[in-house]
Write a protein that holds these residues in place. Structure first.
Motif, short mmCIF file in Angstrom:
data_model
loop_
_atom_site.label_atom_id
_atom_site.label_comp_id
_atom_site.label_asym_id
_atom_site.label_seq_id
_atom_site.Cartn_x
_atom_site.Cartn_y
_atom_site.Cartn_z
N ASP A 101 54.18 42.17 37.30
CA ASP A 101 54.08 41.59 35.96
C ASP A 101 54.06 40.08 35.94
N SER A 102 54.97 39.47 36.67
CA SER A 102 55.10 38.02 36.57
C SER A 102 53.85 37.32 37.08
N VAL A 103 53.23 37.89 38.11
CA VAL A 103 52.01 37.29 38.63
C VAL A 103 50.89 37.41 37.60
N SER A 104 50.82 38.54 36.91
CA SER A 104 49.77 38.69 35.90
C SER A 104 50.01 37.78 34.70
N ILE A 105 51.28 37.44 34.46
CA ILE A 105 51.56 36.47 33.40
C ILE A 105 50.98 35.11 33.78
N VAL A 106 51.17 34.72 35.04
CA VAL A 106 50.59 33.46 35.50
C VAL A 106 49.08 33.48 35.33
N HIS A 107 48.48 34.61 35.68
CA HIS A 107 47.04 34.79 35.53
C HIS A 107 46.61 34.49 34.09
N GLN A 108 47.35 35.07 33.14
CA GLN A 108 47.03 34.85 31.72
C GLN A 108 47.24 33.40 31.31
N LEU A 109 48.32 32.81 31.80
CA LEU A 109 48.60 31.42 31.43
C LEU A 109 47.50 30.49 31.92
N ILE A 110 47.02 30.75 33.14
CA ILE A 110 45.96 29.90 33.68
C ILE A 110 44.67 30.10 32.90
N ALA A 111 44.42 31.33 32.49
CA ALA A 111 43.21 31.60 31.71
C ALA A 111 43.22 30.86 30.38
N LYS A 112 44.41 30.53 29.90
CA LYS A 112 44.51 29.84 28.61
C LYS A 112 44.37 28.32 28.73
N LEU A 113 44.44 27.82 29.96
CA LEU A 113 44.33 26.37 30.15
C LEU A 113 42.93 25.89 29.77
N PRO A 114 42.82 24.60 29.40
CA PRO A 114 41.48 24.04 29.18
C PRO A 114 40.65 24.17 30.45
N GLU A 115 39.33 24.27 30.28
CA GLU A 115 38.45 24.54 31.43
C GLU A 115 38.66 23.58 32.60
N GLN A 116 38.77 22.30 32.27
CA GLN A 116 38.89 21.33 33.37
C GLN A 116 40.17 21.54 34.18
N GLN A 117 41.27 21.76 33.48
CA GLN A 117 42.53 21.98 34.18
C GLN A 117 42.48 23.27 34.99
N ARG A 118 41.81 24.27 34.39
CA ARG A 118 41.69 25.55 35.09
C ARG A 118 40.91 25.37 36.39
N MET A 119 39.83 24.61 36.32
CA MET A 119 39.02 24.39 37.53
C MET A 119 39.82 23.64 38.58
N ILE A 120 40.54 22.62 38.13
CA ILE A 120 41.26 21.78 39.09
C ILE A 120 42.39 22.56 39.76
N ILE A 121 43.10 23.35 38.99
CA ILE A 121 44.22 24.08 39.59
C ILE A 121 43.68 25.14 40.57
N GLN A 122 42.52 25.70 40.24
CA GLN A 122 41.89 26.66 41.14
C GLN A 122 41.47 25.96 42.45
N LEU A 123 40.85 24.81 42.31
CA LEU A 123 40.33 24.11 43.50
C LEU A 123 41.45 23.55 44.36
N ARG A 124 42.55 23.17 43.72
CA ARG A 124 43.65 22.60 44.50
C ARG A 124 44.61 23.67 45.02
N ASP A 125 45.16 24.46 44.11
CA ASP A 125 46.24 25.35 44.51
C ASP A 125 45.77 26.65 45.16
N VAL A 126 44.55 27.07 44.85
CA VAL A 126 44.05 28.27 45.51
C VAL A 126 43.17 27.89 46.69
N GLU A 127 42.22 27.00 46.48
CA GLU A 127 41.27 26.68 47.55
C GLU A 127 41.71 25.52 48.43
N GLN A 128 42.72 24.82 48.02
CA GLN A 128 43.31 23.75 48.83
C GLN A 128 42.34 22.66 49.25
N TYR A 129 41.62 22.13 48.30
CA TYR A 129 40.76 20.98 48.58
C TYR A 129 41.56 19.70 48.39
#
Lengths: 169, 142
Positions: A101-129
């Motif tokens: 559950d808690s992981v899916s909550i994070v998933h939802q929270l990230i989906a609600k972020l503005p597009e730019q923040q969503r892209m950046i958090i994906q590129l940094r925290d998931v893809e580690q650029y």
């Protein structure tokens, strides 16, 4: 460039392209189509690619632009993908997140972020650029990347604490 | 790792001032089961990142080859279609011509037989004329 040479060059980041487009387009199918389309585009421009210093960053920029176009054309044709009522089914990640559950909550929270923040958090925290690479991909200054990232991380943290406290009460 | 150090890193993390190495340390820490209770929220966050990384694009990437084949296939199909329509038209035309020829010959034969019937009717009179002459004139005795 032969097909196999091209594939060897692009294979290392195909998952990253897919995950990045999924973060933007939400639906798995849309993201798969986008990934396929993107690699076709890269293949058609293969002569140009070799002159780029960082093909991966170039591919990510193209992915971003392509996904934005998709989102725009969807809105224009009034078939907008409504994020809130779109239910994912069948992917392994979502099955797992349903269990956790808690992981899916994070998933939802990230989906609600503005597009730019969503892209950046994906590129940094998931893809580690590196910040520099993210700046290159999104055509932003490093400081702007850091500011947006910090905002995104803080927002998620606060939301998580809120949810947590709500759970206790 | 001490949770004190983690706390410090998290402050830096929220300000987006951690390096990739430090973020990897945080990731490692939260993957462990012994997470300090006041940091429980972060476990979900880092758990999400770890899970997101496992998602893969499983389909094969297809470069233009297949599309090209499809293009050629459609060209071939249209050529075949055109050819068959053309020959079909040709056949049809030939049949029509044959039918016309058949009809006109039929007409000609009908005309012929009509006139022939007229002729035979006239011959019947001729037969009657002969019997009467036989009655009038004695036939030479053989």
């Amino acid at each position: 460039m032969t097909q196999s040479e091209f594939l060897n060059m692009v294979m290392p980041f195909k998952d990253k392209v897919f995950r990045f487009s999924k973060r933007l387009l939400v639906s798995t199918e849309e993201a798969e189509d986008a990934t396929q389309e993107l690699f076709l585009k890269l293949w058609k421009n293969r002569e140009k690619i070799s002159s780029y210093k960082n093909v991966e960053a170039f591919a990510m920029t193209m992915t971003k632009n392509y996904c934005f176009d998709r989102l725009k054309s969807k809105q224009a044709s009034n078939l907008s993908l409504v994020h809130s009522n779109y239910k994912e089914t069948g992917t392994s990640l979502d099955k797992k997140t349903n269990l956790n559950d808690s992981v899916s909550i994070v998933h939802q929270l990230i989906a609600k972020l503005p597009e730019q923040q969503r892209m950046i958090i994906q590129l940094r925290d998931v893809e580690q650029y590196e910040y520099e690479e993210i700046g290159e991909m999104l055509d932003l200054k490093q400081t702007a990347v850091r500011v947006a990232l910090s905002r995104a991380r803080k927002t998620i943290k606060q939301q998580l604490i809120k949810q947590h406290n709500y759970g206790i009460k | 790792m001490e949770s004190n150090r983690i706390d410090q890193l998290l402050v830096k993390y929220l300000d987006a001032e951690t390096t990739l190495k430090e973020e990897a340390l945080l990731q490692d820490y939260f993957q462990n089961s012994n997470v300090a209770p006041h940091l429980e929220e972060y476990r979900a966050l880092f758990g999400y990142f770890a899970e997101s990384k496992t998602e893969r694009y499983t389909k094969a990437i297809q470069l233009n080859t297949e599309q090209k084949n499809l293009k050629w296939l459609s060209v071939a199909a249209s050529v075949v279609l055109l050819f068959s329509v053309y020959t079909g038209y040709q056949n049809n035309q030939e049949r029509k011509e044959a039918q016309i020829a058949f009809k006109s010959t039929q007409k000609a034969f009908q005309l012929l037989s009509k006139n022939m019937n007229k002729g035979t009717a006239a011959m019947a009179y001729l037969g009657a004329y002969e019997t009467t002459t036989n009655k009038i004139f004695k036939q030479p005795v053989k």
